[in-house]
Scaffold this motif. Sequence first.
Motif, PDB file in Angstrom:
ATOM      1  N   ALA A   1      -6.881  -6.989  -3.303  1.00 48.83           N
ATOM      2  CA  ALA A   1      -8.021  -7.904  -3.353  1.00 48.83           C
ATOM      3  C   ALA A   1      -7.547  -9.325  -3.094  1.00 48.83           C
ATOM      4  O   ALA A   1      -6.395  -9.675  -3.353  1.00 48.83           O
ATOM      5  CB  ALA A   1      -8.718  -7.827  -4.714  1.00 48.83           C
TER       6      ALA A   1
ATOM      7  N   VAL B   1       0.823  -1.202   0.000  1.00 42.79           N
ATOM      8  CA  VAL B   1       0.000   0.000   0.000  1.00 42.79           C
ATOM      9  C   VAL B   1       0.860   1.257   0.000  1.00 42.79           C
ATOM     10  O   VAL B   1       0.570   2.240  -0.698  1.00 42.79           O
ATOM     11  CB  VAL B   1      -0.950  -0.005   1.213  1.00 42.79           C
ATOM     12  CG1 VAL B   1      -1.671   1.336   1.333  1.00 42.79           C
ATOM     13  CG2 VAL B   1      -1.959  -1.135   1.093  1.00 42.79           C
TER      14      VAL B   1
ATOM     15  N   ARG C   1      -6.378  -7.187   5.136  1.00 43.92           N
ATOM     16  CA  ARG C   1      -7.166  -5.958   5.040  1.00 43.92           C
ATOM     17  C   ARG C   1      -7.380  -5.552   3.578  1.00 43.92           C
ATOM     18  O   ARG C   1      -6.981  -4.460   3.152  1.00 43.92           O
ATOM     19  CB  ARG C   1      -6.509  -4.826   5.832  1.00 43.92           C
ATOM     20  CG  ARG C   1      -6.224  -5.180   7.283  1.00 43.92           C
ATOM     21  CD  ARG C   1      -5.875  -3.976   8.122  1.00 43.92           C
ATOM     22  NE  ARG C   1      -4.771  -3.189   7.630  1.00 43.92           N
ATOM     23  CZ  ARG C   1      -3.485  -3.507   7.775  1.00 43.92           C
ATOM     24  NH1 ARG C   1      -3.146  -4.615   8.418  1.00 43.92           N
ATOM     25  NH2 ARG C   1      -2.550  -2.732   7.302  1.00 43.92           N
ATOM     26  N   PRO C   2      -8.016  -6.410   2.804  1.00 45.54           N
ATOM     27  CA  PRO C   2      -8.191  -6.116   1.377  1.00 45.54           C
ATOM     28  C   PRO C   2      -9.264  -5.049   1.140  1.00 45.54           C
ATOM     29  O   PRO C   2     -10.113  -4.792   1.990  1.00 45.54           O
ATOM     30  CB  PRO C   2      -8.643  -7.462   0.806  1.00 45.54           C
ATOM     31  CG  PRO C   2      -9.381  -8.103   1.933  1.00 45.54           C
ATOM     32  CD  PRO C   2      -8.620  -7.698   3.177  1.00 45.54           C
ATOM     33  N   ASP C   3      -9.183  -4.436  -0.025  1.00 40.63           N
ATOM     34  CA  ASP C   3     -10.240  -3.519  -0.436  1.00 40.63           C
ATOM     35  C   ASP C   3     -11.448  -4.282  -0.968  1.00 40.63           C
ATOM     36  O   ASP C   3     -12.574  -3.782  -0.904  1.00 40.63           O
ATOM     37  CB  ASP C   3      -9.719  -2.581  -1.533  1.00 40.63           C
ATOM     38  CG  ASP C   3      -8.543  -1.745  -1.043  1.00 40.63           C
ATOM     39  OD1 ASP C   3      -8.770  -0.873  -0.175  1.00 40.63           O
ATOM     40  OD2 ASP C   3      -7.414  -1.979  -1.509  1.00 40.63           O
ATOM     41  N   ALA C   4     -11.205  -5.474  -1.513  1.00 42.40           N
ATOM     42  CA  ALA C   4     -12.296  -6.244  -2.115  1.00 42.40           C
ATOM     43  C   ALA C   4     -12.011  -7.734  -1.998  1.00 42.40           C
ATOM     44  O   ALA C   4     -10.856  -8.161  -1.859  1.00 42.40           O
ATOM     45  CB  ALA C   4     -12.478  -5.862  -3.582  1.00 42.40           C
TER      46      ALA C   4
ATOM     47  N   CYS D   1     -18.304  -9.393   4.348  1.00 45.61           N
ATOM     48  CA  CYS D   1     -17.798  -8.178   3.711  1.00 45.61           C
ATOM     49  C   CYS D   1     -18.375  -6.927   4.364  1.00 45.61           C
ATOM     50  O   CYS D   1     -17.660  -5.936   4.557  1.00 45.61           O
ATOM     51  CB  CYS D   1     -18.124  -8.206   2.217  1.00 45.61           C
ATOM     52  SG  CYS D   1     -17.127  -9.379   1.267  1.00 45.61           S
TER      53      CYS D   1
ATOM     54  N   LEU E   1      -5.316  -1.207  -5.629  1.00 47.07           N
ATOM     55  CA  LEU E   1      -6.252  -1.784  -4.678  1.00 47.07           C
ATOM     56  C   LEU E   1      -5.825  -3.207  -4.352  1.00 47.07           C
ATOM     57  O   LEU E   1      -5.287  -3.918  -5.203  1.00 47.07           O
ATOM     58  CB  LEU E   1      -7.672  -1.792  -5.247  1.00 47.07           C
ATOM     59  CG  LEU E   1      -8.274  -0.420  -5.568  1.00 47.07           C
ATOM     60  CD1 LEU E   1      -9.656  -0.595  -6.193  1.00 47.07           C
ATOM     61  CD2 LEU E   1      -8.366   0.444  -4.318  1.00 47.07           C
TER      62      LEU E   1
ATOM     63  N   ASP F   1     -16.223  -4.026   6.106  1.00 48.18           N
ATOM     64  CA  ASP F   1     -16.217  -2.927   5.146  1.00 48.18           C
ATOM     65  C   ASP F   1     -15.319  -3.251   3.940  1.00 48.18           C
ATOM     66  O   ASP F   1     -14.459  -2.462   3.543  1.00 48.18           O
ATOM     67  CB  ASP F   1     -15.746  -1.637   5.821  1.00 48.18           C
ATOM     68  CG  ASP F   1     -16.029  -0.406   4.953  1.00 48.18           C
ATOM     69  OD1 ASP F   1     -16.938  -0.469   4.115  1.00 48.18           O
ATOM     70  OD2 ASP F   1     -15.317   0.601   5.111  1.00 48.18           O
ATOM     71  N   VAL F   2     -15.551  -4.423   3.378  1.00 43.58           N
ATOM     72  CA  VAL F   2     -14.810  -4.887   2.203  1.00 43.58           C
ATOM     73  C   VAL F   2     -15.781  -4.979   1.026  1.00 43.58           C
ATOM     74  O   VAL F   2     -16.913  -5.454   1.174  1.00 43.58           O
ATOM     75  CB  VAL F   2     -14.172  -6.274   2.461  1.00 43.58           C
ATOM     76  CG1 VAL F   2     -13.501  -6.804   1.205  1.00 43.58           C
ATOM     77  CG2 VAL F   2     -13.166  -6.181   3.600  1.00 43.58           C
ATOM     78  N   SER F   3     -15.349  -4.531  -0.131  1.00 46.92           N
ATOM     79  CA  SER F   3     -16.204  -4.588  -1.314  1.00 46.92           C
ATOM     80  C   SER F   3     -16.406  -6.040  -1.744  1.00 46.92           C
ATOM     81  O   SER F   3     -15.457  -6.816  -1.862  1.00 46.92           O
ATOM     82  CB  SER F   3     -15.575  -3.788  -2.456  1.00 46.92           C
ATOM     83  OG  SER F   3     -16.442  -3.730  -3.566  1.00 46.92           O
TER      84      SER F   3
END
Length: 308
Positions: free
Chosen positions: A15, A6, A34-37, A67, A13, A71-73
Amino acid sequence: HRDWLVETYPHLLVAVCEAAGDYEKIEQQIVTIRPDAIFYQWYHSLWKVGLEDIWFIRHNEEMSNLCKKHDVSFWITRLTGRERQSESEYRASTFPSLAYGCRGFIDWYYDGGLLTKKSSWPMIGYVNSLDGDKPLLPQYEYLSRINGEVTNLGPALVNLRHVKSFTVGTHEPEVKFPTLFAGDHPGHTGKLKTLAGRTAPDTPGEKDGRLLVGFFRDADEEYFMVVNLNFDRVKHSDHPWLVQRVMIGFADEVEAVERLSRTTGKVERLALEDHKLIFDLPGATGDLFKVATGKPFAGIEPDSGETE
């Protein structure tokens, strides 16, 4: 490693791709990485079950809840290269996922084209032709149409927060319609009272009422997506045995609802008769609604047009 990635590449991003299974382990990975998606491999076409099997639907529910918790997409990976999939089977990978708050799709196929030399119906990407000089495979037509419908719903869905989804007529086969929706989730207005589905009288087997409803909210209003869970390995979504006539009952004060058209992207105002809305829904397909209040549909510009 994640922190270095990061810090070094802040424009990227993060994932992870996960299959259905050990959700405790998946949650540990989410906390660590701690992924974004999450790209969730929901390959029902490899499982010899139908969407009416509630344990199967709950795999989608488990990942959706996980998810939201972190708070993960939430994304779905669709298996698109399996031999002779019907359009309704592709839709079964798509619309139930949207009703659980899915934010996007990735199309996947196995074997890197290895089976193209063995099979009369190669497992290759749907955007490829057989040899380069032949027509595109049917997958291209099916998914192009489905993806077009998702694109029309997308501007609204990305502006909504998924709250909770319910299966209707599947989790307890003895439950009869109408099914009442209690106010047991945040922001529930109680304006949607009953939901039922019926298939054609000559449909073999018991296929009535296989529906999914997902509730969503923006800052002001409640939205809901109704999905027909009927699909077939061979039959397409418009087959009479898969189509359901859906009947939605509303509270007395509701006079009309609005539906975001899957085919045009325009908002349709639908008047109710005796506080009910009745419409036909193709197999494994979903429609997005809200009660007509005079406020604009989330994510849709007012000048995009509204039809009666």
